[in-house]
Scaffold this active site. Sequence first.
Site, PDB file in Angstrom:
ATOM      1  N   THR A   1       0.826  -1.212   0.000  1.00 16.19           N
ATOM      2  CA  THR A   1       0.000   0.000   0.000  1.00 16.19           C
ATOM      3  C   THR A   1       0.853   1.251   0.000  1.00 16.19           C
ATOM      4  OG1 THR A   1      -1.709  -1.180   1.246  1.00 16.19           O
ATOM      5  CG2 THR A   1      -1.836   1.215   1.214  1.00 16.19           C
TER       6      THR A   1
ATOM      7  N   TYR B   1     -12.712  -2.865  -2.295  1.00 15.89           N
ATOM      8  CA  TYR B   1     -13.894  -2.410  -3.018  1.00 15.89           C
ATOM      9  C   TYR B   1     -14.946  -3.498  -3.199  1.00 15.89           C
ATOM     10  CZ  TYR B   1     -17.134  -0.116  -6.111  1.00 15.89           C
ATOM     11  OH  TYR B   1     -18.289   0.399  -6.631  1.00 15.89           O
TER      12      TYR B   1
ATOM     13  N   TYR C   1      -2.998  -9.502   5.059  1.00 16.21           N
ATOM     14  CA  TYR C   1      -2.950  -8.104   5.482  1.00 16.21           C
ATOM     15  C   TYR C   1      -4.366  -7.602   5.700  1.00 16.21           C
ATOM     16  CZ  TYR C   1      -1.845  -3.055   5.141  1.00 16.21           C
ATOM     17  OH  TYR C   1      -1.735  -1.701   5.362  1.00 16.21           O
TER      18      TYR C   1
ATOM     19  N   ARG D   1      -8.990   0.788   4.679  1.00 10.03           N
ATOM     20  CA  ARG D   1      -8.693   1.012   3.272  1.00 10.03           C
ATOM     21  C   ARG D   1      -9.429   0.053   2.347  1.00 10.03           C
ATOM     22  NH1 ARG D   1      -3.314   4.269   2.858  1.00 10.03           N
ATOM     23  NH2 ARG D   1      -4.011   4.408   0.712  1.00 10.03           N
TER      24      ARG D   1
ATOM     25  N   LYS E   1      -0.649  -9.338   9.072  1.00 15.39           N
ATOM     26  CA  LYS E   1      -0.355  -7.937   9.372  1.00 15.39           C
ATOM     27  C   LYS E   1      -1.665  -7.309   9.783  1.00 15.39           C
ATOM     28  CE  LYS E   1       1.112  -3.529   7.368  1.00 15.39           C
ATOM     29  NZ  LYS E   1       1.477  -2.801   6.115  1.00 15.39           N
TER      30      LYS E   1
ATOM     31  N   ILE F   1       5.274  -3.960  10.518  1.00 12.64           N
ATOM     32  CA  ILE F   1       5.519  -3.598   9.125  1.00 12.64           C
ATOM     33  C   ILE F   1       5.164  -2.126   9.040  1.00 12.64           C
ATOM     34  CG2 ILE F   1       4.842  -3.959   6.718  1.00 12.64           C
ATOM     35  CD1 ILE F   1       4.432  -6.918   7.428  1.00 12.64           C
TER      36      ILE F   1
END
Length: 294
Positions: free
Chosen positions: A47, A110, A136, A141, A164, A205
Amino acid sequence: MSSLFTGAGVALITPFTKDGQVNYKKLAELIEFQIANKVDAIIAAGTTGESATLTREERIEVIKFCIEVTNKRTMLIAGTGTNVTATAVELTKKSYEYGADAIMAVTPYYNKGNDSGLIDYFTQIANAAKCPIIMYNVPSRTGVKLPISVIKKLSEVSNIEAIKEASGDISYTADIASEVPNLDLYSGNDDMVTPILALGGKGVISVTSNIVPKENHDMVMNYLNGNIKEAVKTQIHFIDLIRAMFIEVNPVPIKYAMNILGFEVGDCRSPLGPLSEKNKEHVKEIIKKYGVKK
């Protein structure tokens, strides 16, 4: 099972030239800077690396380049997640073939996969490479928060070894640590590293590791080596820097900070625009306050 890695991995930015192309010379310099400053893992094309605006060809080329430059001097983790399973599988296969040490895949954004779709997505990615897979979870997001039941099911896949965790929900993170203890747990939020280490986490991370890699490495290792007070002191000390790096959407602030420091990494790609003038001044003040240097 030994940990994938312990310490601080960097969510590496992708530098661009003035005309908006990937700046591979600068990317090599950033990798050398990270290795010289004790980074424990480099995450390429995630990202923070603006993977969503890299073309498929650019993304695999960035990953391949990072693998070659890193040359096994530290762990190289390829970011291959996207919202098309077939594309994520293709990127995973190529990254593994090029020599990535591990794969990190974000939940599909999305389209917001349901439970069966998420299980299929991560299982297909895991089957595409004979290396460790990091899931992740970043619902702010992606619009998807991985259900604990789905995480438990996926932890049964032999090479899905870590998560993560960037939900910002410490109670939910505690549930992961409790219900899925066989997964390595990494903080995906720079302001929650020591709390997640307290839950058995192995490291972070990190976005801020683009500019303070050694400090983040030392913080994690202090905690893991029993010097907890010093680690917590570091976490608290850097809280204003961390907040400044998220004053607008990542990676806009971190790239601006890096440019202030002389890294010359270029701007973010549209639709990410420049920081507001007010926030530029704030980031400048914070960099000065902390005495951060290249």
